[in-house]
Design a protein around this motif. Structure first.
Motif, PDB file in Angstrom:
ATOM      1  N   ASP A 216       0.842  -1.207   0.000  1.00 51.06           N
ATOM      2  CA  ASP A 216       0.000   0.000   0.000  1.00 51.06           C
ATOM      3  C   ASP A 216       0.871   1.248   0.000  1.00 51.06           C
ATOM      4  N   ARG A 217       0.234   2.413  -0.162  1.00 50.52           N
ATOM      5  CA  ARG A 217       0.974   3.668  -0.293  1.00 50.52           C
ATOM      6  C   ARG A 217       1.784   4.006   0.963  1.00 50.52           C
ATOM      7  N   ALA A 220       4.752   1.838   0.914  1.00 52.05           N
ATOM      8  CA  ALA A 220       5.638   2.266  -0.161  1.00 52.05           C
ATOM      9  C   ALA A 220       6.439   3.498   0.257  1.00 52.05           C
ATOM     10  N   LYS A 221       5.780   4.440   0.954  1.00 56.47           N
ATOM     11  CA  LYS A 221       6.476   5.646   1.402  1.00 56.47           C
ATOM     12  C   LYS A 221       7.569   5.293   2.412  1.00 56.47           C
ATOM     13  N   ARG A 233      15.645   4.683  -4.857  1.00 56.22           N
ATOM     14  CA  ARG A 233      14.271   5.183  -4.813  1.00 56.22           C
ATOM     15  C   ARG A 233      13.623   5.114  -6.196  1.00 56.22           C
ATOM     16  N   ALA A 237      10.371   2.935  -7.148  1.00 58.05           N
ATOM     17  CA  ALA A 237       9.212   3.660  -7.694  1.00 58.05           C
ATOM     18  C   ALA A 237       8.786   3.080  -9.042  1.00 58.05           C
ATOM     19  N   ARG A 240       7.002  -0.233  -8.079  1.00 62.50           N
ATOM     20  CA  ARG A 240       5.735  -0.100  -7.348  1.00 62.50           C
ATOM     21  C   ARG A 240       4.708   0.693  -8.129  1.00 62.50           C
ATOM     22  N   TYR A 241       5.111   1.821  -8.707  1.00 58.81           N
ATOM     23  CA  TYR A 241       4.141   2.703  -9.363  1.00 58.81           C
ATOM     24  C   TYR A 241       4.103   2.515 -10.873  1.00 58.81           C
ATOM     25  N   GLY A 242       5.243   2.091 -11.449  1.00 58.17           N
ATOM     26  CA  GLY A 242       5.274   1.893 -12.901  1.00 58.17           C
ATOM     27  C   GLY A 242       4.955   0.469 -13.316  1.00 58.17           C
ATOM     28  N   GLY A 243       5.013  -0.447 -12.359  1.00 59.51           N
ATOM     29  CA  GLY A 243       4.702  -1.844 -12.674  1.00 59.51           C
ATOM     30  C   GLY A 243       5.772  -2.536 -13.497  1.00 59.51           C
TER      31      GLY A 243
END
Length: 267
Positions: A216-217, A220-221, A233, A237, A240-243
């Protein structure tokens, strides 16, 4: 059609097999054997003749029978071109499981060292179940299925007291099955075995979904904050965010980034 008759050969009573090959009559003295065994020989000879005349391969059972022949009968059938003379590859140690797998893995120069290592892991489990000296052509479909079940019982995690905490995951077993099928297919192509016993196994799912975890966010943070530098980082990223997968991340170049479109040309 072949026929069996009782007769005497140099004072010996026995059975003689007669048949036609390419319209020429052939005769093979079987000697004093049971009618049942003689019928078995007759059936296999008929299958070999049919294969020659129809330009097809004989069935797997007949191939196994022919490969086990020795002495006068083998020599006679070779002279008639019903079977091929035994080659070094069919009689040497390569027809046993361990040496064959070693030879196969060493010959896979078309794959990476990491892939050859994975084949080595599968070899370890095959040899662990059957033994290095096990004859390839004696491994049956039932043996292959038993091997798959045996894989699922192998320990994947052991605690400090030596107790098995977890056995092999179905996805891991499926990967070994897939590699085993590939290796035994090579043995079929080399005519060391008539058919692939591993084809009897269904590989199943190769991804262990029980290990999936949603990040979850908030988590992830926390991970981003714990990364030692900006490069780490960025890696996290992108995943996690780009897949992106690991191989896709490591292959990225700055020239792949389309800054004006917030995308990459590599995907």
């Amino acid at each position: 059609m072949a026929s069996l008759t009782k007769e005497s050969d140099r004072g010996r009573q026995g059975l003689r097999l007669r048949f036609y090959l390419n319209r020429k009559r052939k005769s093979l003295y079987l000697g004093k054997i049971s009618k049942r065994n003689a019928e078995t020989v007759k059936r296999h000879i008929e299958e070999l003749v049919h294969a020659i005349e129809s330009n097809t391969k004989p069935d797997a059972e007949t191939v196994r029978w022919a490969n086990g022949l020795e002495g006068r009968m083998r020599e006679t059938l070779e002279n008639w071109k019903l079977i091929q003379p035994l080659t070094k590859s069919a009689t040497s140690v390569e027809k046993t499981l361990g040496p064959f797998l070693d030879q196969y893995i060493a010959g896979r120069t078309d794959v990476s060292a990491a892939t050859r290592e994975k084949y080595g892991h599968t070899k370890r489990f095959l040899v662990g179940k059957f033994g290095a000296d096990h004859q390839l052509d004696t491994i049956t479909k039932a043996d292959a299925k038993a091997w798959q079940r045996w894989l699922m019982e192998q320990p994947a995690r052991i605690d400090k007291d030596g107790k098995v905490v977890r056995t092999m995951a179905p996805s891991t077993a499926s990967k070994h099955v897939k590699r085993a099928k590939t290796m035994f297919a090579e043995a079929v192509d080399a005519e060391l075995i008539p058919s692939n016993p591993m084809d009897a196994i269904k590989g199943g799912e190769e991804v262990n979904r029980s290990r999936d975890h949603f990040v979850d966010r908030q988590s992830a943070k926390q991970v981003l904050d714990a990364c030692p530098d900006i490069q780490w980082r960025l890696i996290f990223a992108l995943a996690r965010y780009g897949g992106l997968r690991r191989c896709e991340i490591t292959a990225l170049k700055w020239s792949d980034v389309q800054w004006d479109q917030s995308s990459t040309t590599a995907l």
